[in-house]
Design a protein around this motif. Sequence first.
Motif, PDB file in Angstrom:
ATOM      1  N   UNK A 174       0.800  -1.217   0.000  1.00 27.90           N
ATOM      2  CA  UNK A 174       0.000   0.000   0.000  1.00 27.90           C
ATOM      3  C   UNK A 174       0.830   1.264   0.000  1.00 27.90           C
ATOM      4  N   UNK A 175       2.144   1.105  -0.081  1.00 21.66           N
ATOM      5  CA  UNK A 175       3.021   2.273  -0.131  1.00 21.66           C
ATOM      6  C   UNK A 175       3.568   2.644   1.235  1.00 21.66           C
ATOM      7  N   UNK A 176       4.807   3.152   1.243  1.00 21.92           N
ATOM      8  CA  UNK A 176       5.418   3.583   2.494  1.00 21.92           C
ATOM      9  C   UNK A 176       5.987   4.972   2.315  1.00 21.92           C
ATOM     10  N   UNK A 177       6.221   5.649   3.425  1.00 23.02           N
ATOM     11  CA  UNK A 177       6.785   6.990   3.343  1.00 23.02           C
ATOM     12  C   UNK A 177       8.292   6.933   3.155  1.00 23.02           C
ATOM     13  N   UNK A 197       4.659  -9.445  -2.237  1.00 27.06           N
ATOM     14  CA  UNK A 197       3.729 -10.477  -2.700  1.00 27.06           C
ATOM     15  C   UNK A 197       2.269 -10.130  -2.408  1.00 27.06           C
ATOM     16  N   UNK A 198       2.038  -9.025  -1.723  1.00 33.59           N
ATOM     17  CA  UNK A 198       0.647  -8.619  -1.502  1.00 33.59           C
ATOM     18  C   UNK A 198       0.102  -7.823  -2.685  1.00 33.59           C
ATOM     19  N   UNK A 199       0.956  -7.570  -3.665  1.00 33.75           N
ATOM     20  CA  UNK A 199       0.547  -6.899  -4.904  1.00 33.75           C
ATOM     21  C   UNK A 199      -0.152  -5.568  -4.641  1.00 33.75           C
ATOM     22  N   UNK A 237      -6.451  -6.063   3.573  1.00 33.40           N
ATOM     23  CA  UNK A 237      -6.810  -7.475   3.638  1.00 33.40           C
ATOM     24  C   UNK A 237      -7.777  -7.756   4.781  1.00 33.40           C
ATOM     25  N   UNK A 238      -7.565  -7.070   5.908  1.00 32.34           N
ATOM     26  CA  UNK A 238      -8.344  -7.415   7.096  1.00 32.34           C
ATOM     27  C   UNK A 238      -9.642  -6.631   7.183  1.00 32.34           C
ATOM     28  N   UNK A 239      -9.726  -5.509   6.471  1.00 31.78           N
ATOM     29  CA  UNK A 239     -10.900  -4.643   6.603  1.00 31.78           C
ATOM     30  C   UNK A 239     -12.222  -5.370   6.326  1.00 31.78           C
ATOM     31  N   UNK A 240     -12.318  -6.203   5.272  1.00 30.07           N
ATOM     32  CA  UNK A 240     -13.600  -6.870   5.022  1.00 30.07           C
ATOM     33  C   UNK A 240     -14.076  -7.689   6.223  1.00 30.07           C
ATOM     34  N   UNK A 241     -13.132  -8.324   6.910  1.00 30.26           N
ATOM     35  CA  UNK A 241     -13.503  -9.134   8.067  1.00 30.26           C
ATOM     36  C   UNK A 241     -14.041  -8.236   9.184  1.00 30.26           C
ATOM     37  N   UNK A 242     -13.337  -7.088   9.366  1.00 30.57           N
ATOM     38  CA  UNK A 242     -13.750  -6.192  10.439  1.00 30.57           C
ATOM     39  C   UNK A 242     -15.141  -5.643  10.152  1.00 30.57           C
ATOM     40  N   UNK A 266      -4.682 -13.020  10.703  1.00 34.21           N
ATOM     41  CA  UNK A 266      -4.816 -12.552   9.326  1.00 34.21           C
ATOM     42  C   UNK A 266      -3.877 -11.390   9.032  1.00 34.21           C
ATOM     43  N   UNK A 267      -3.370 -10.751  10.093  1.00 35.97           N
ATOM     44  CA  UNK A 267      -2.488  -9.605   9.848  1.00 35.97           C
ATOM     45  C   UNK A 267      -1.107 -10.043   9.369  1.00 35.97           C
TER      46      UNK A 267
END
Lengths: 253, 612
Positions: A178-181, A198-200, A207-212, B183-184
Amino acid sequence: MKAILTDVTHCVGCNRCVEACALDNHLVERGSEARYSREELSGRRYCTVLHTPEDRFLRRQCLHCLEPACASACLVGALHRLPEGQVVYDSDKCIGCRYCMLACPYQIPKYEWDTTHPYIRKCDLCHDREGGPACVEACPHDALLYGEREDLLREARKRIRSNPGRYLPRIWGEHEGGGTAVLFISDVSLEEYWPTTKLEKRSIPDLTAPYVVSTPFLAVGVAGFLTVTSWIIHRRNRLAAEAAERGDEGGAS
Amino acid sequence: MKVALRRIKDVLWTLALLALVVVVLRLTKGLGATTALSDKIPWGFWKVLNMVAGVALATGGFVMAFAGHVLGIRSLKPLIRPAILLAFLGYGSSCFALLMDIGLPFRFYNPFFHWNEHSFLFEVFWCVTLYFTVTVLELAPIALEESKLGRVKRFLGKISGPVVILGITFSCLHHSSLGSLFLVSPTRLDPLWYSPFLPLHFFLSAVGAGLMMVILLTLLVARLYRRQAPVELLGKVAAAAGIVLSIYFASKVLDLALRGAAGDLLSGRWEARLFLVEMLLSVILPVGLVLVPRMRRTSRGLAVMGLLAVTGLVLNRLDVGVFGYFRSAGTIYVPTLPELSLTLGIPAAAGLVFFFFVERFRIFDLPEKVEEEEIETVPATACTAFQSQTGVWTGVFLDNLERWSLILVIVVPVALGIFSPRASARGPASTPVSPPRGADEARAKLKIDGNRNGRLVLFDHEAHKKREGGEEGCGKCHHLDVPGDRWTACYLCHRDMDRPRSIFDHGLHEKRIAARLGLRGTLAENHTCTECHPPDLVRARENTKRCVACHEKDMRMPERTEGRPDLALSYRDALHERCVRCHEKQDPKAHPGLTECAACHSGSGSASSPGK
């Protein structure tokens, strides 16, 4: 958004940045040998210089993700991202669960294991220091640049374009996770140090937001299902019992 | 059995007291001093085994509440109270383990005030604390059964419906969220375990193993208190657990297939083997046993499948939470003795509380039918029979003085012996250092790459040393005040290479060349000279055949210099390869300066002397 551009081809591994960081953050006393020790990051070292097998010097420090996994994992919100892009730590909130350490793909947050009341420690991009990060100021070889992320990306692209033989055509940190500073340009591949490749381009919070997000719906759904099921079954049982009673009465009379 | 129960309690007391020592140690010395946790493996047994696995084994509570209260399955009634007690103890001990595990235990209340809804741990924290409250509310009517607090009991009875539904909801949420915790780590957790379905896996396996745990506890109580176990009922529960575990297995297989990680199983990595063992213990063997009707009908069969499933679940949680991180961390984690002691001590203490409840309250009320069969050996009411076992609890402390002294005699030395604080700073291990090559008389003749052009020449170190003034003369070549690259090359002194040198034996060369080429006769006749000195050119150094033309093999610096005592390293390589490499391997803190490039290459001209 504040950022650091690291030019790996410029770094000679002099460790001045490490020394400056340690002194500025009061991690060591002046005149100590902090600069010469090739330690890994720890509760008393927020940046360090790795000597890679390709004979390059690679700075390790918090990369200040645009969507930091540590901040998404922190249950009390002690780790959070400032509007200017620095990922900082509020030690008053921390309870010491160390979930951030598990969450960070770069294994940056470190813990003060040697104290009774330990806190998480990591680079905060010197967000409250005048004149930018101490490490950038200390670099004698212009390996570090500090500024707005957009400007630095432009600068990085310019360097790569004007000297294609010297650099690989890639800016590490532009999209990874997702980019870094903190950005890197280099003449050797830094793939090994960027597991987020590898997370493209997706970040871990992505990745985790949908679960939350689905959790409240799940809660309401489960509770509703249970209530309805319970009501139906209990009603049926009650009716069956009443019917049986009536049947008994009928039989008796 | 009375003796067996007493022995079990003694063991539990010992473990619990040892754990108490660890608690004191942990609170006074901190996590680092008591655990093997590190920056690389930040989560260990306390969090993963005691908290995550402990909570998973307590799922019986909500599953039984669901089956008994929501679905209204009457036949399960005898198991509901044990399951509630199990849930209470499981969650209580998990909360305690978590309290010990967090770095700042006195701030445990912070998550109530500072919220980050995006964190799975936040969700777990809230659900676990709320569900623990639910278990207290569910257990309270049982504990208050014989008290006279009518109003409290009526209130508890009134809220019991919503409480049960809330409890089940919280459980569904946090059992899956415990899986979501990991998952993290898409980049760090081993791909065998990391899966987008982790929440589902955790939920299903917890339900299956939680039911098995209820079976195990019922069997244990039946055995210790000489009761008839409701084997038929337990068999049905085992069948249900088997179904859940089969669904879990199917989801695992499907998940591996979908992610394409199935091929990895046969790779022979230790993770792959561990994964197979885990699946065998947690699913394949228990489900296989459940499928055999004969095993479901005997206590022994049920106990075996229960033990397998419970062990398998604990192993699974450890795999996901600890072992799966080893490869990416590049290190392993072995818990310290104090850590293990608390890991065992918390369940031990929970076990003691379990026995207390079993003996004090009507927890295990076995079905009438079974009691009728057992009427000759067992008193009619469970309650009174249990109370006769309460030696430890009813204050008969002095009667059991010798047992207590025995426990103390065990606990105190063990605590002193194994819990003494970890040696904080280990010094560097001493390594024998061989003398510099060349200083060794026996190997005085060395081949050195003195001019750093890749050509070796024979070099007599001792002769040089003597000529240059012995020990005083070392500095003429090995000058520590000049940065590494500016060594004294051979040619700086030896500018007259065309003059005959003792190191080159002309006569020997004549003879050897003649012998090799099969030339006979005197020197003038056999033309040996022309082999090296071209006849048509001026006799000068430049025109002479170079040594390397023949001594190609001898004079080329080999790739590896290890095990070649006749080779000397250049001054630069000696410093880099010998001093630096060795000191990097040893404790770098001992002589930090030596391993740092900047120690010599500081750019300011003169190299600073290496730190001591």
